[in-house]
Design a protein around this motif. Structure first.
Motif, PDB file in Angstrom:
ATOM      1  N   ILE A   1     -13.548  -0.050  -3.210  1.00 21.74           N
ATOM      2  CA  ILE A   1     -12.449   0.733  -2.649  1.00 21.74           C
ATOM      3  C   ILE A   1     -12.961   1.765  -1.654  1.00 21.74           C
ATOM      4  O   ILE A   1     -12.349   2.000  -0.614  1.00 21.74           O
ATOM      5  N   VAL A   2     -14.078   2.396  -1.972  1.00 20.16           N
ATOM      6  CA  VAL A   2     -14.649   3.424  -1.093  1.00 20.16           C
ATOM      7  C   VAL A   2     -15.783   2.801  -0.295  1.00 20.16           C
ATOM      8  O   VAL A   2     -16.721   2.261  -0.877  1.00 20.16           O
TER       9      VAL A   2
ATOM     10  N   GLY B   1     -13.547   6.325  -5.741  1.00 23.18           N
ATOM     11  CA  GLY B   1     -12.870   5.031  -5.806  1.00 23.18           C
ATOM     12  C   GLY B   1     -12.042   4.902  -7.068  1.00 23.18           C
ATOM     13  O   GLY B   1     -10.905   4.417  -7.036  1.00 23.18           O
ATOM     14  N   ALA B   2     -12.590   5.366  -8.201  1.00 25.89           N
ATOM     15  CA  ALA B   2     -11.852   5.316  -9.465  1.00 25.89           C
ATOM     16  C   ALA B   2     -10.607   6.192  -9.390  1.00 25.89           C
ATOM     17  O   ALA B   2      -9.538   5.816  -9.875  1.00 25.89           O
ATOM     18  N   SER B   3     -10.734   7.341  -8.749  1.00 26.00           N
ATOM     19  CA  SER B   3      -9.592   8.230  -8.584  1.00 26.00           C
ATOM     20  C   SER B   3      -8.479   7.531  -7.803  1.00 26.00           C
ATOM     21  O   SER B   3      -7.312   7.540  -8.225  1.00 26.00           O
ATOM     22  N   LYS B   4      -8.824   6.901  -6.703  1.00 25.28           N
ATOM     23  CA  LYS B   4      -7.825   6.175  -5.907  1.00 25.28           C
ATOM     24  C   LYS B   4      -7.215   5.028  -6.700  1.00 25.28           C
ATOM     25  O   LYS B   4      -6.011   4.808  -6.667  1.00 25.28           O
ATOM     26  N   PHE B   5      -8.051   4.313  -7.419  1.00 21.30           N
ATOM     27  CA  PHE B   5      -7.590   3.166  -8.194  1.00 21.30           C
ATOM     28  C   PHE B   5      -6.598   3.585  -9.277  1.00 21.30           C
ATOM     29  O   PHE B   5      -5.480   3.078  -9.341  1.00 21.30           O
ATOM     30  N   TYR B   6      -7.001   4.525 -10.137  1.00 20.80           N
ATOM     31  CA  TYR B   6      -6.154   4.888 -11.273  1.00 20.80           C
ATOM     32  C   TYR B   6      -4.933   5.712 -10.865  1.00 20.80           C
ATOM     33  O   TYR B   6      -3.906   5.655 -11.524  1.00 20.80           O
TER      34      TYR B   6
ATOM     35  N   LEU C   1     -14.269  -5.109 -12.941  1.00 22.59           N
ATOM     36  CA  LEU C   1     -13.422  -3.993 -12.522  1.00 22.59           C
ATOM     37  C   LEU C   1     -14.258  -2.922 -11.821  1.00 22.59           C
ATOM     38  O   LEU C   1     -13.839  -2.356 -10.812  1.00 22.59           O
ATOM     39  N   ALA C   2     -15.458  -2.668 -12.329  1.00 21.42           N
ATOM     40  CA  ALA C   2     -16.342  -1.685 -11.697  1.00 21.42           C
ATOM     41  C   ALA C   2     -16.681  -2.108 -10.267  1.00 21.42           C
ATOM     42  O   ALA C   2     -16.672  -1.274  -9.349  1.00 21.42           O
ATOM     43  N   CYS C   3     -16.949  -3.383 -10.057  1.00 20.57           N
ATOM     44  CA  CYS C   3     -17.239  -3.882  -8.704  1.00 20.57           C
ATOM     45  C   CYS C   3     -16.018  -3.741  -7.798  1.00 20.57           C
ATOM     46  O   CYS C   3     -16.144  -3.380  -6.630  1.00 20.57           O
TER      47      CYS C   3
END
Length: 123
Positions: free
Chosen positions: A23-24, A101-106, A16-18
């Motif tokens: 994403i960014v 990227g985490a912000s966009k994902f979640y 998931l981290a990869c």
């Protein structure tokens, strides 16, 4: 549960981290990401079968729902919420690009209430 029936599970899996990292665009500091996801707080002991099947299947479902826009199940919502809590607690160790990227994902994951999992005021 006997010791030989336990396995260490990531809260935020490396797969998931990869995915989030991708994403960014642009390179991310690999050393900082390794340090973040190898923190002891990113691990917990679970039954072997749970780690090898359930958690990975949920993470794959999260990635799929990010792309398809599907609504999260209760289990997916619970796991994603736990991941966001980990990232919030250790945000000072995460590279900015990864947090973007985490912000966009979640934020893209749909919940049944319509609430976002990512609260930008906390980050």
């Amino acid at each position: 549960m006997r010791k030989d029936e336990k396995d260490a599970a990531h809260t935020v899996s490396l797969e998931l981290a990869c995915f989030i990292q991708g994403i960014v665009p642009g390179p991310q500091p690999v050393a900082a990401l390794c340090e973040l996801f190898n923190l002891a707080q990113n691990f917990r002991m679970v039954k072997i079968e749970t780690n090898r099947s359930k958690h990975r299947m949920i993470d794959m479902a999260l990635m799929s729902k990010y792309e398809s826009g599907g609504c999260l199940t209760k289990q997916e919502h619970k796991r994603a919420s736990r991941q966001v809590e980990f990232l919030y607690e250790f945000r000072h160790k995460a590279p900015d690009g990864f947090l973007n990227g985490a912000s966009k994902f979640y934020k893209a994951l749909r919940t049944d209430t319509g609430a976002t999992l990512w609260n930008k005021r906390r980050f």
